[in-house]
Design an enzyme around this catalytic site. Structure first.
Site, short mmCIF file in Angstrom:
data_model
loop_
_atom_site.label_atom_id
_atom_site.label_comp_id
_atom_site.label_asym_id
_atom_site.label_seq_id
_atom_site.Cartn_x
_atom_site.Cartn_y
_atom_site.Cartn_z
N SER A 125 -55.11 -1.64 -58.91
CA SER A 125 -54.98 -0.49 -59.82
C SER A 125 -55.42 0.75 -59.05
CB SER A 125 -55.90 -0.67 -61.03
OG SER A 125 -56.02 0.55 -61.73
N TYR B 169 -64.07 -2.75 -64.10
CA TYR B 169 -62.65 -2.85 -63.76
C TYR B 169 -62.38 -2.23 -62.39
CZ TYR B 169 -57.57 -2.33 -64.33
OH TYR B 169 -56.20 -2.38 -64.16
N1 LIG Z 1 -50.88 -1.13 -67.57
C1 LIG Z 1 -51.40 -0.33 -66.66
O1 LIG Z 1 -51.40 0.91 -66.82
C2 LIG Z 1 -52.01 -0.90 -65.39
C3 LIG Z 1 -52.48 0.01 -64.43
C4 LIG Z 1 -53.04 -0.49 -63.26
C5 LIG Z 1 -53.11 -1.85 -63.04
N2 LIG Z 1 -52.66 -2.72 -63.99
C6 LIG Z 1 -52.78 -4.15 -63.71
O2 LIG Z 1 -51.54 -4.78 -63.92
C7 LIG Z 1 -51.76 -6.17 -64.19
C8 LIG Z 1 -50.89 -6.60 -65.35
O3 LIG Z 1 -51.34 -5.97 -66.54
P1 LIG Z 1 -50.35 -5.30 -67.60
O4 LIG Z 1 -50.49 -3.84 -67.44
O5 LIG Z 1 -49.01 -5.91 -67.51
O6 LIG Z 1 -51.09 -5.65 -68.97
P2 LIG Z 1 -50.78 -6.78 -70.04
O7 LIG Z 1 -49.44 -6.55 -70.65
O8 LIG Z 1 -51.97 -6.76 -70.93
O9 LIG Z 1 -50.75 -8.14 -69.20
C9 LIG Z 1 -51.95 -8.73 -68.72
C10 LIG Z 1 -51.63 -10.16 -68.32
O10 LIG Z 1 -52.82 -10.76 -67.79
C11 LIG Z 1 -53.05 -11.98 -68.49
N3 LIG Z 1 -54.48 -12.24 -68.66
C12 LIG Z 1 -55.42 -11.41 -69.16
N4 LIG Z 1 -56.60 -12.04 -69.24
C13 LIG Z 1 -56.39 -13.31 -68.75
C14 LIG Z 1 -57.21 -14.44 -68.59
N5 LIG Z 1 -58.50 -14.47 -68.96
N6 LIG Z 1 -56.66 -15.56 -68.06
C15 LIG Z 1 -55.36 -15.59 -67.71
N7 LIG Z 1 -54.52 -14.55 -67.86
C16 LIG Z 1 -55.05 -13.42 -68.38
C17 LIG Z 1 -52.42 -11.80 -69.86
O11 LIG Z 1 -52.15 -13.07 -70.45
P3 LIG Z 1 -51.97 -13.27 -72.06
O12 LIG Z 1 -51.37 -11.98 -72.57
O13 LIG Z 1 -51.06 -14.44 -72.17
O14 LIG Z 1 -53.31 -13.51 -72.62
C18 LIG Z 1 -51.17 -11.02 -69.50
O15 LIG Z 1 -50.14 -11.88 -69.10
C19 LIG Z 1 -53.26 -6.32 -64.42
O16 LIG Z 1 -53.87 -6.87 -63.27
C20 LIG Z 1 -53.73 -4.89 -64.61
O17 LIG Z 1 -55.07 -4.74 -64.25
C21 LIG Z 1 -52.11 -2.27 -65.16
#
Ligand SMILES: NC(=O)c1ccc[n+]([C@@H]2O[C@H](COP(=O)([O-])OP(=O)(O)OC[C@H]3O[C@@H](n4cnc5c(N)ncnc54)[C@H](OP(=O)(O)O)[C@@H]3O)[C@@H](O)[C@H]2O)c1
Length: 247
Positions: free
Chosen positions: A144, A157
């Site tokens: 991130s 985080y």
């Molecule tokens: N969205 C943003 O603006 C942003 C910015 C920077 C970085 N990121 C990074 O991008 C990545 C994907 O996130 P996203 O934005 O796509 O958000 P998201 O839609 O909330 O997806 C998060 C994913 O991580 C899984 N997850 C969360 N906690 C978990 C656990 N305890 N065990 C196993 N799986 C777990 C969730 O599984 P379930 O839903 O099935 O529980 C989901 O598939 C993350 O690493 C996040 O830090 C996101």
């Protein structure tokens, strides 16, 4: 040297989420078969698996709560038993509970590190020997911009994502000659995810982004695919953030 992912086996963690599902579909379009992990959102993971299948590639889903990662090899081992051999690992699952630094207790700190760091390490450790043996591997850690700027979610985080950079740089230099690349992608403010469902209507978030809008999961997937197909790109953090971080 190969730029192709045809018939490669890819493991995407957190494929039930916004970025993970977009990356999984991009990999399927590039010819890879998929193992998709989810934690709580089974239906979403199955929907992605269905879409992968309609693209003509194989897809398996695996439930794994990666917050149990501190308890040893449990979740990583279970995921790996459904996914061998893995040619491409996208360690995307991430936890980011919004919390002011004064309110971050040891439990939240440990849970965040279990999912965002320890599970990533355990999965990486599990896939690397096979990749080295076969002379091909692609590992992409989803970081991130918070790792570089501190971000808005909280210190737990930001610190967990920064830890991925050290892990990535260390491993990349050790495995490069075996045909294995290790990189990190650092998104910011991506809509269509449960971590950030959308702007709150005030447009406040968008005003902080030079391009003037939130990003889309497909924009992360597009860069992820470029990073996963380029054999000369390794040990890099690439930010995809609408211009937030100028580095
Ligand atoms: N969205 C943003 O603006 C942003 C910015 C920077 C970085 N990121 C990074 O991008 C990545 C994907 O996130 P996203 O934005 O796509 O958000 P998201 O839609 O909330 O997806 C998060 C994913 O991580 C899984 N997850 C969360 N906690 C978990 C656990 N305890 N065990 C196993 N799986 C777990 C969730 O599984 P379930 O839903 O099935 O529980 C989901 O598939 C993350 O690493 C996040 O830090 C996101």
């Amino acid at each position: 040297m190969t730029f192709s992912l045809d018939d490669r086996q890819a493991l995407v963690t957190g494929a039930s989420g916004g970025i993970g599902s977009a990356v999984a579909l991009a990999l399927a379009r590039a010819g890879a078969d998929l193992v998709l992990t989810y934690s709580g959102h089974r239906d979403e993971a199955e929907a992605v698996a269905g879409a992968v299948t309609r693209l003509g590639r194989a897809a398996t889903t695996v439930q794994a709560d990666l917050s149990a990662a501190g308890a040893g090899r449990g979740p990583a081992e279970r995921v790996m038993s459904s996914a061998r051999p893995v040619d491409v690992l996208v360690a995307n699952a991430g936890a980011g509970v919004l919390r002011a630094w004064q309110d971050v207790d040891d439990e939240l700190w440990a849970q965040t590190f279990a999912v965002n760091v320890t599970a990533v390490w355990q999965l990486t450790r599990a896939v690397l020997p096979g990749m080295i043996e076969r002379g091909f591997g692609r590992i992409l850690l989803v970081s991130s911009v918070a790792a570089l700027t501190g971000g808005v979610v909280g210190p737990h985080y930001a610190a967990s994502k920064a830890a991925l950079h050290g892990l990535m740089h260390h491993l990349a230099s050790r495995v490069a000659r075996a045909g294995v690349t290790v990189n990190a992608i650092a998104p910011a403010l991506i809509s269509g995810t449960r971590m950030l469902p959308g702007d709150d209507g005030s447009g406040d978030l968008a005003t902080r982004i030079p391009v003037g809008r939130l990003g889309q999961p497909e924009e992360i997937a597009d860069m992820a695919l470029a990073m996963l197909t380029n054999p000369y790109l390794t040990s890099k953090v690439i930010t995809v953030d609408g211009g937030i971080y100028p580095g």
